[in-house]
Design a protein around this motif. Structure first.
Motif, PDB file in Angstrom:
ATOM      1  N   ARG A 224       0.514  -1.062  -0.184  1.00  0.00           N
ATOM      2  CA  ARG A 224       0.137  -0.280   0.259  1.00  0.00           C
ATOM      3  C   ARG A 224       0.697   1.062   0.023  1.00  0.00           C
ATOM      4  O   ARG A 224       0.636   2.284  -0.783  1.00  0.00           O
ATOM      5  CB  ARG A 224      -0.770   0.291   0.963  1.00  0.00           C
ATOM      6  CG  ARG A 224      -2.119   1.307   1.081  1.00  0.00           C
ATOM      7  CD  ARG A 224      -2.764   1.306   2.554  1.00  0.00           C
ATOM      8  NE  ARG A 224      -3.843   1.969   2.339  1.00  0.00           N
ATOM      9  CZ  ARG A 224      -4.734   2.182   1.349  1.00  0.00           C
ATOM     10  NH1 ARG A 224      -5.502   0.798   1.825  1.00  0.00           N
ATOM     11  NH2 ARG A 224      -5.625   3.318   1.760  1.00  0.00           N
ATOM     12  N   ALA A 225       1.506   1.136   1.022  1.00  0.00           N
ATOM     13  CA  ALA A 225       2.337   2.158   0.869  1.00  0.00           C
ATOM     14  C   ALA A 225       3.789   2.670  -0.800  1.00  0.00           C
ATOM     15  O   ALA A 225       3.179   3.700  -0.660  1.00  0.00           O
ATOM     16  CB  ALA A 225       3.973   2.372   2.103  1.00  0.00           C
ATOM     17  N   LEU A 226       4.276   0.988  -0.772  1.00  0.00           N
ATOM     18  CA  LEU A 226       4.318   1.555  -2.369  1.00  0.00           C
ATOM     19  C   LEU A 226       3.377   2.850  -3.713  1.00  0.00           C
ATOM     20  O   LEU A 226       3.519   3.318  -4.998  1.00  0.00           O
ATOM     21  CB  LEU A 226       5.245   0.450  -3.273  1.00  0.00           C
ATOM     22  CG  LEU A 226       5.514   0.336  -4.787  1.00  0.00           C
ATOM     23  CD1 LEU A 226       6.582   1.019  -4.446  1.00  0.00           C
ATOM     24  CD2 LEU A 226       5.582  -1.183  -5.026  1.00  0.00           C
ATOM     25  N   CYS A 227       2.347   2.013  -3.256  1.00  0.00           N
ATOM     26  CA  CYS A 227       1.448   2.105  -4.282  1.00  0.00           C
ATOM     27  C   CYS A 227       0.909   3.706  -4.357  1.00  0.00           C
ATOM     28  O   CYS A 227       0.707   4.602  -5.155  1.00  0.00           O
ATOM     29  CB  CYS A 227      -0.486   1.601  -4.233  1.00  0.00           C
ATOM     30  SG  CYS A 227       0.015  -0.302  -4.870  1.00  0.00           S
ATOM     31  N   GLU A 228       1.312   4.176  -2.229  1.00  0.00           N
ATOM     32  CA  GLU A 228       0.723   5.709  -2.678  1.00  0.00           C
ATOM     33  C   GLU A 228       2.108   6.177  -2.901  1.00  0.00           C
ATOM     34  O   GLU A 228       1.838   7.459  -4.017  1.00  0.00           O
ATOM     35  CB  GLU A 228       0.406   5.835  -1.371  1.00  0.00           C
ATOM     36  CG  GLU A 228      -0.374   5.106  -0.464  1.00  0.00           C
ATOM     37  CD  GLU A 228      -1.260   5.552   1.177  1.00  0.00           C
ATOM     38  OE1 GLU A 228       0.420   5.707   1.839  1.00  0.00           O
ATOM     39  OE2 GLU A 228      -2.217   5.079   1.284  1.00  0.00           O
ATOM     40  N   LEU A 329      12.427   1.539 -10.574  1.00  0.00           N
ATOM     41  CA  LEU A 329      12.649   0.484  -9.917  1.00  0.00           C
ATOM     42  C   LEU A 329      13.436   0.990  -8.463  1.00  0.00           C
ATOM     43  O   LEU A 329      13.144   0.314  -7.638  1.00  0.00           O
ATOM     44  CB  LEU A 329      13.247  -0.254 -10.998  1.00  0.00           C
ATOM     45  CG  LEU A 329      14.207  -2.267  -9.729  1.00  0.00           C
ATOM     46  CD1 LEU A 329      13.221  -2.686 -10.175  1.00  0.00           C
ATOM     47  CD2 LEU A 329      15.286  -2.777 -10.677  1.00  0.00           C
ATOM     48  N   PRO A 330      13.870   2.085  -8.347  1.00  0.00           N
ATOM     49  CA  PRO A 330      14.553   2.182  -6.575  1.00  0.00           C
ATOM     50  C   PRO A 330      13.807   2.360  -6.071  1.00  0.00           C
ATOM     51  O   PRO A 330      13.933   1.943  -4.771  1.00  0.00           O
ATOM     52  CB  PRO A 330      15.500   3.463  -6.994  1.00  0.00           C
ATOM     53  CG  PRO A 330      16.118   3.242  -8.728  1.00  0.00           C
ATOM     54  CD  PRO A 330      14.861   2.307  -9.239  1.00  0.00           C
ATOM     55  N   THR A 331      12.335   3.171  -6.504  1.00  0.00           N
ATOM     56  CA  THR A 331      11.916   3.022  -5.572  1.00  0.00           C
ATOM     57  C   THR A 331      11.200   1.639  -4.658  1.00  0.00           C
ATOM     58  O   THR A 331      10.727   2.185  -3.890  1.00  0.00           O
ATOM     59  CB  THR A 331      10.483   3.844  -5.968  1.00  0.00           C
ATOM     60  OG1 THR A 331      10.892   5.600  -6.562  1.00  0.00           O
ATOM     61  CG2 THR A 331       9.200   4.402  -5.264  1.00  0.00           C
ATOM     62  N   VAL A 332      10.814   1.167  -6.197  1.00  0.00           N
ATOM     63  CA  VAL A 332      10.281  -0.253  -5.100  1.00  0.00           C
ATOM     64  C   VAL A 332      11.378  -1.263  -4.572  1.00  0.00           C
ATOM     65  O   VAL A 332      10.497  -1.437  -3.530  1.00  0.00           O
ATOM     66  CB  VAL A 332      10.134  -1.251  -6.759  1.00  0.00           C
ATOM     67  CG1 VAL A 332       9.292  -2.504  -6.310  1.00  0.00           C
ATOM     68  CG2 VAL A 332       8.979  -0.598  -7.825  1.00  0.00           C
ATOM     69  N   GLN A 333      12.582  -0.507  -4.652  1.00  0.00           N
ATOM     70  CA  GLN A 333      13.942  -1.384  -4.268  1.00  0.00           C
ATOM     71  C   GLN A 333      13.623  -1.112  -2.510  1.00  0.00           C
ATOM     72  O   GLN A 333      14.046  -1.550  -1.662  1.00  0.00           O
ATOM     73  CB  GLN A 333      14.661  -1.919  -4.709  1.00  0.00           C
ATOM     74  CG  GLN A 333      15.230  -2.251  -5.924  1.00  0.00           C
ATOM     75  CD  GLN A 333      15.843  -1.986  -6.397  1.00  0.00           C
ATOM     76  OE1 GLN A 333      16.783  -1.233  -7.049  1.00  0.00           O
ATOM     77  NE2 GLN A 333      16.146  -2.848  -7.572  1.00  0.00           N
TER      78      GLN A 333
END
Length: 512
Positions: A224-228, A329-333
């Motif tokens: 959820r935090a990633l999606c936000e 990708l860095p945000t996902v990581q």
């Protein structure tokens, strides 16, 4: 001047104000129903379903009364030959179209449709949970019968399926794209995609298909935090939107308030992430509609096909592009450190893999997705034509899926119960493929003006938003769909750009 008792002595200005007032009431009721639908899937306790069905039925009945109001008809008659400026003429054109359709349908039939469809969504949820089509079949039969009777009233001499496709009112309407164009696009896609999918399955290319699934599970709260963060990176205005979870992702709302939903799987990030990328496109369109026309047709989207083009653009042409993963990708990581060893190329290949075992439309890859849509539409056409019965749907579904994708569902929940759409409307899926085709056409045109890949690689999305707002969003329903598409892209709607895009992109990934 109007000659009946309702409009007698009404001036054109007074008549226009009457049209505008009725339009605002109709659209306010529609948006209220959206909020109720959102609440049903996001917040409502399970025991609230019976009352909610009654409430939504009452709203539908009230909308119909406003759409068929005698004062509205008299006002429209006054304005039939009036000298109107462009925007007023658009409002009158769109309200008149719905008035003519709605007044051709008896009130008792509209009440029946409202009753059937208001409770059908809950029936679908129960049947899906039980994985039993037979529990939903009686409801589906009532939905189809009611809409076929509706089509017979609206255009008795016409093909009922085309009437249902082109003549609907409100949010679900897809005006001004004829069924012949749809059939041509579907024919082009069958011809191109079935052999392309077969070639991909025969390919020996080493595609990184497990880049994400090999590193799970993924905590839902972290997702959820990633999606936000994803929505913020894309430029979502959080003052006018919120994110929640629902069994089936959707977004509904207005220029001022959009409710975005997604769902999570602990096995992969892609369910939740692709959901928000898709729904962001819908939200960007809704937020981009002219605020000063809230409550009239110019402040409304130009049909579900155009709406879907915006979601498919952001989901596929942005979110499934290699430059996006180089940037993102860095945000996902940061959220999931276990993915530190994943490269942008591996992520790109993973999100573009063509699945061999894809049974679920909303989890489908970009190519097999359209065979899901074509399958559903063929079933709808066969039902309306009386060529198959409701009880035959699971078997016909399985046979078509086998023919197109060499798959068979193991349960009704993996088959015809996977989508909620038939709980309220038919046809229900054409616009998804129309949207994908238009998204590719818009993408190709945009690239003539912008360095799209360069902007995405830098995380600079504002010029892309501005281009779409200028070409599509800000016009609302000012132009009929075919004119809007030609103004935005320079030519009529065609599948050529999607086919070219698919062959080039997947040919490179799979070494074809």
């Amino acid at each position: 001047m109007a000659t009946d008792s309702h409009g007698q002595g009404m001036s054109p200005d007074e008549a226009y104000e009457t049209v505008l007032q009725k339009s605002r009431r109709i659209l306010d009721l529609e948006k209220t129903d959206f909020t109720m639908r959102w609440d049903s899937d996001v917040m409502m306790p399970e025991g609230g379903a019976p009352a909610r069905a009654s409430q939504r039925s009452s709203i539908a009945a009230a909308q119909h009364r406003y759409r068929t109001d005698d004062d509205l008809g008299a006002a429209l008659d006054v304005l039939a030959d009036a000298d109107l400026d462009r925007d007023r003429a658009v409002v009158v054109r769109e309200v008149r179209r719905e008035y003519d359709v709605e007044t051709s349908v008896p009130s008792a039939l509209n009440d029946r449709i409202a009753d059937v469809t208001s409770g059908a969504h809950e029936d679908w949820k129960r049947a899906k949970a039980a994985e039993d089509w037979s529990q939903f079949a009686p409801t589906m039969e009532r939905v189809v019968d009611a809409w076929m009777e509706w089509a017979d009233n609206v255009a008795p001499a016409a093909d009922p399926f085309e009437t249902l496709w082109q003549k609907r009112s409100g949010y679900h309407a897809q005006r001004y794209i004829d069924l012949e164009t749809v059939n041509e696009i579907f024919d082009d896609l069958r011809e191109a995609l079935i052999p392309l999918i077969a070639d991909i399955r025969d390919s020996d290319a080493a595609v990184a298909t497990d880049a994400f699934t090999a590193h799970g599970p993924y905590d839902p709260e972290a997702q959820r935090a990633l999606c936000e963060d994803t929505l913020s990176l894309l430029g979502l205005d959080w003052d006018r939107a919120r994110l929640d979870l629902a069994p089936h992702p959707f977004s509904y709302g207005t220029q001022y308030d959009v409710r975005v939903t997604t769902r999570f799987s602990e096995e992969t990030l892609m369910d939740g992430l692709q959901g928000v990328l898709h729904e962001f496109g819908h939200t960007a369109y809704t937020h981009g509609l002219p605020q000063d026309h809230y409550g009239d047709p110019i402040g409304e989207p130009r049909g579900l096909g155009v709406h879907e083009s915006q979601s498919r653009f952001f989901e596929n042409h942005i979110g499934r592009s290699e430059p996006f993963w180089e940037y993102f990708l860095p945000t996902v990581q940061e959220h999931f450190p276990q993915l530190a060893g994943i490269t942008p190329r591996a992520a790109y290949e993973c999100v573009n893999q063509v699945y061999e075992d894809n049974l679920i439309r909303v989890a489908a890859d970009e190519l097999t997705y359209h065979m899901h849509i074509i399958l559903r539409t063929e079933i709808e056409q066969a039902l309306v034509a009386g060529e198959i019965g409701i009880d035959e749907v699971p078997e016909v579904w399985a046979d078509k899926l086998d023919a197109y994708l060499d798959l068979r569902p193991e349960s009704d929940a993996e088959g015809p119960l996977q989508d909620p759409h038939w709980a309220g409307q038919i046809p229900a899926f054409i616009t998804y493929t129309i949207g994908s085709v238009l998204a590719a056409q818009l993408d190709a045109t945009m690239r003539e003006d912008l360095d799209v890949d360069g902007l995405v690689r830098e995380g600079t999305f504002e010029p892309i938003h501005e281009w779409l707002t200028e070409r599509v969003h800000r016009h609302g329903q000012r132009y009929e769909t075919d004119e809007l598409i030609e103004r935005a892209t320079g030519e009529p709607l065609t599948a050529d750009y999607f086919v070219e895009y698919a062959r080039e992109k997947y040919g490179e990934i799979y070494d074809l």
